[in-house]
Design an enzyme around this catalytic site. Structure first.
Site, PDB file in Angstrom:
ATOM      1  N   GLU A 194      -5.180   6.870  11.708  1.00 25.75           N
ATOM      2  CA  GLU A 194      -5.418   5.507  11.176  1.00 25.75           C
ATOM      3  C   GLU A 194      -5.110   4.468  12.232  1.00 25.75           C
ATOM      4  O   GLU A 194      -3.972   4.329  12.674  1.00 25.75           O
ATOM      5  CB  GLU A 194      -4.548   5.278   9.942  1.00 25.75           C
ATOM      6  CG  GLU A 194      -4.559   3.834   9.426  1.00 25.75           C
ATOM      7  CD  GLU A 194      -3.687   3.655   8.204  1.00 25.75           C
ATOM      8  OE1 GLU A 194      -3.803   4.482   7.274  1.00 25.75           O
ATOM      9  OE2 GLU A 194      -2.860   2.715   8.175  1.00 25.75           O
ATOM     10  N   HIS A 207      -2.740  11.036   5.188  1.00 25.32           N
ATOM     11  CA  HIS A 207      -4.130  11.514   5.085  1.00 25.32           C
ATOM     12  C   HIS A 207      -4.476  12.360   6.301  1.00 25.32           C
ATOM     13  O   HIS A 207      -3.722  12.396   7.284  1.00 25.32           O
ATOM     14  CB  HIS A 207      -5.125  10.366   4.923  1.00 25.32           C
ATOM     15  CG  HIS A 207      -4.716   9.098   5.602  1.00 25.32           C
ATOM     16  ND1 HIS A 207      -4.763   8.935   6.952  1.00 25.32           N
ATOM     17  CD2 HIS A 207      -4.218   7.939   5.090  1.00 25.32           C
ATOM     18  CE1 HIS A 207      -4.329   7.722   7.258  1.00 25.32           C
ATOM     19  NE2 HIS A 207      -3.985   7.092   6.162  1.00 25.32           N
ATOM     20  N   GLU A 243     -10.762   6.110   1.196  1.00 25.23           N
ATOM     21  CA  GLU A 243      -9.486   5.458   0.877  1.00 25.23           C
ATOM     22  C   GLU A 243      -8.962   5.913  -0.481  1.00 25.23           C
ATOM     23  O   GLU A 243      -7.773   5.807  -0.768  1.00 25.23           O
ATOM     24  CB  GLU A 243      -9.698   3.937   0.915  1.00 25.23           C
ATOM     25  CG  GLU A 243      -8.491   3.084   0.633  1.00 25.23           C
ATOM     26  CD  GLU A 243      -7.352   3.229   1.638  1.00 25.23           C
ATOM     27  OE1 GLU A 243      -7.573   3.752   2.742  1.00 25.23           O
ATOM     28  OE2 GLU A 243      -6.228   2.829   1.284  1.00 25.23           O
ATOM     29  N   HIS A 276       2.064   7.104   1.690  1.00 24.92           N
ATOM     30  CA  HIS A 276       0.966   8.072   1.628  1.00 24.92           C
ATOM     31  C   HIS A 276       0.725   8.681   3.007  1.00 24.92           C
ATOM     32  O   HIS A 276       1.300   8.241   4.011  1.00 24.92           O
ATOM     33  CB  HIS A 276      -0.310   7.392   1.134  1.00 24.92           C
ATOM     34  CG  HIS A 276      -0.905   6.452   2.143  1.00 24.92           C
ATOM     35  ND1 HIS A 276      -0.392   5.198   2.385  1.00 24.92           N
ATOM     36  CD2 HIS A 276      -1.963   6.582   3.008  1.00 24.92           C
ATOM     37  CE1 HIS A 276      -1.103   4.607   3.328  1.00 24.92           C
ATOM     38  NE2 HIS A 276      -2.058   5.412   3.738  1.00 24.92           N
ATOM     39  N   HIS A 314       3.181   7.048   5.886  1.00 24.65           N
ATOM     40  CA  HIS A 314       3.377   5.638   6.253  1.00 24.65           C
ATOM     41  C   HIS A 314       3.199   4.726   5.052  1.00 24.65           C
ATOM     42  O   HIS A 314       2.768   5.167   3.977  1.00 24.65           O
ATOM     43  CB  HIS A 314       2.413   5.249   7.375  1.00 24.65           C
ATOM     44  CG  HIS A 314       0.972   5.527   7.077  1.00 24.65           C
ATOM     45  ND1 HIS A 314       0.406   6.774   7.255  1.00 24.65           N
ATOM     46  CD2 HIS A 314      -0.026   4.746   6.584  1.00 24.65           C
ATOM     47  CE1 HIS A 314      -0.857   6.743   6.909  1.00 24.65           C
ATOM     48  NE2 HIS A 314      -1.165   5.531   6.475  1.00 24.65           N
ATOM     49  N   ARG A 367       0.907  -1.159   0.000  1.00 27.20           N
ATOM     50  CA  ARG A 367       0.000   0.000   0.000  1.00 27.20           C
ATOM     51  C   ARG A 367       0.932   1.192   0.000  1.00 27.20           C
ATOM     52  O   ARG A 367       1.645   1.429   0.965  1.00 27.20           O
ATOM     53  CB  ARG A 367      -0.903  -0.029   1.229  1.00 27.20           C
ATOM     54  CG  ARG A 367      -1.682   1.259   1.477  1.00 27.20           C
ATOM     55  CD  ARG A 367      -2.714   1.527   0.390  1.00 27.20           C
ATOM     56  NE  ARG A 367      -3.587   2.651   0.750  1.00 27.20           N
ATOM     57  CZ  ARG A 367      -3.354   3.929   0.429  1.00 27.20           C
ATOM     58  NH1 ARG A 367      -2.275   4.268  -0.248  1.00 27.20           N
ATOM     59  NH2 ARG A 367      -4.214   4.870   0.776  1.00 27.20           N
TER      60      ARG A 367
HETATM   61 MN    MN Z   1      -3.101   5.126   5.578  1.00 31.52          MN
END
Ligand code: MN
Ligand code: MN
Length: 389
Positions: free
Chosen positions: A105, A101, A167, A99, A144, A96
């Site tokens: 999380e 946000h 997401e 990124h 992360h 993943r």
């Molecule tokens: Mn994340």
């Protein structure tokens, strides 16, 4: 008896005692089998209460090379304004991508193992390998990554501290590179523009790459002052007659300032006791087994829902509820709250610690039964419910 025999078989009908009538169709019998308490609600249900269930099985699944992701947010479950969830799978090596946000999380590892990395605002690095039963928390804005490890990658539940999270709108390193003039990138890094010839033209999001080597080879620079991971299933649980509870919040996992959680196991026939939460809405994820929950909303309103593995449940702030194991296997689920601490109020403990003659004047229950109520909180019960047994 509030689960009549008509509901139990493979052809459940909207009949309870002398009420209701059979359903000649059209009908979705697969849904009816999963939602027996919706098809024929307990006699005690009444009034209008918003939908409190959404299954990840009904969510759009974003398939990418190396994995997939699907989400349950307030767009799928409008009542769920405080938290949103993502169910994600990464094959071994798949990433993943790097990124960040706006939301904090929280995540619980459902399967397999993963390597997680982050960098905090002090320029300190965090890297860890997490396994099934571990969790992590990345504060809002911290960059992360997550990568599946051998032998078979991982699946995890992500929980974000805003119901409106998406997401699909996180800040991705490849996306930013693709949308910054190459002359600026070159100036920023002190590289020739030719070094940027092969950067991706669009976001990667989830992509396959090599499985990383030993974790010590991934440690760079000073280490973060606090851990962003926590071994939840390594915690000794609180054991009661009907199951176990493990609680994780900022008191035992200081990084997790905005999400508190409980991991609950209920044995067959057991009950997560009647209770409510004084501080926040509850967002639930069902991991194993089958359950039903009735939510009491005041004003004479109550509604019952059925849940199974892969479903999300929700309880608005302060509403009373129980969760009953209605299957033949251990029920496992997570309760999560947008809060720095877990808190619940037990109906039974409240009654035990209130003058018993006062309780008796309300409910007309034998004083000797009230006197025998346990004064300690027993969050998961296993009790006989029928006279003469
Ligand atoms: Mn994340
Ligand atoms: Mn609860």
């Amino acid at each position: 008896m509030d689960i009549p025999s008509q509901q139990q078989g493979s052809d459940p009908q909207p009949i309870r005692g002398d009420k209701g009538a059979d359903d000649p169709g059209p009908r979705d019998v697969l849904r009816d089998r999963e939602n027996k308490d919706v098809l024929a609600p307990p006699e005690t249900d009444r009034g209008t209460i918003p939908n409190l269930k959404f299954s990840f099985a009904d969510s759009h699944n974003r398939l990418e090379p190396g994995g997939w992701a699907r989400q349950v947010t307030e767009r799928e479950l409008p009542v769920a304004t405080t938290l949103a969830g993502v169910d994600m799978r990464l094959k071994a090596g798949a990433v993943r991508e790097l990124h960040w946000h706006k939301e904090g999380e929280w995540s619980y590892m459902l399967y397999g193992s993963a390597r997680i990395t982050a960098v905090d605002e002090e320029g300190r690095q965090f890297v860890d390998d997490v396994q099934q039963g571990d969790l992590w928390f990345f504060p809002a804005g911290y960059p992360h990554s997550i990568q599946g490890l051998e032998p078979d990658g991982c699946e995890f539940l992500l929980v974000f501290d805003s119901g409106g999270f998406s997401e699909d709108s996180t800040f991705l390193i490849s996306d930013w590179f693709a949308h910054t003039p190459k002359s600026v990138l070159a100036k920023n890094f002190g590289w020739p523009e030719s070094a940027l010839a092969a950067i991706p033209k669009q976001e990667l999001y989830i992509f396959p790459t090599e499985v990383p080597g030993p974790i010590d080879g991934n440690r760079i620079g000073p280490r973060a002052r606090q851990s962003f991971s926590y071994r939840l299933l390594a915690q000794a649980p609180q054991r009661t007659s009907g199951g176990t509870v493990r609680i994780v919040d900022s008191r035992n996992f200081p990084a997790s300032r905005t999400v508190a959680a409980a991991f609950v196991e209920v044995e067959p026939g057991g009950l997560r006791e009647l209770h409510w939460h004084p501080q926040a809405d509850e967002w639930q994820y069902y991991i194993d087994g089958e359950a039903r929950m009735t939510v009491f909303a005041s004003e004479g309103k109550a509604r019952t829902f059925d849940y199974r593995a892969g479903d999300v449940g929700y309880v608005p702030h302060a509403m009373g509820h129980y969760i009953e194991n209605t299957g033949s296997t251990t029920l496992r689920f997570l309760e999560m709250f947008r809060s720095d601490r877990f808190a619940d109020i037990s109906l039974k403990q409240w009654m035990a610690l209130t003058p018993h003659e006062l309780v008796q004047a309300h409910l007309h229950i034998d004083r000797r039964l009230l006197d025998a109520l346990p004064q300690e909180k027993l969050p998961v019960m296993h009790g006989n419910t029928k006279d003469g047994t």
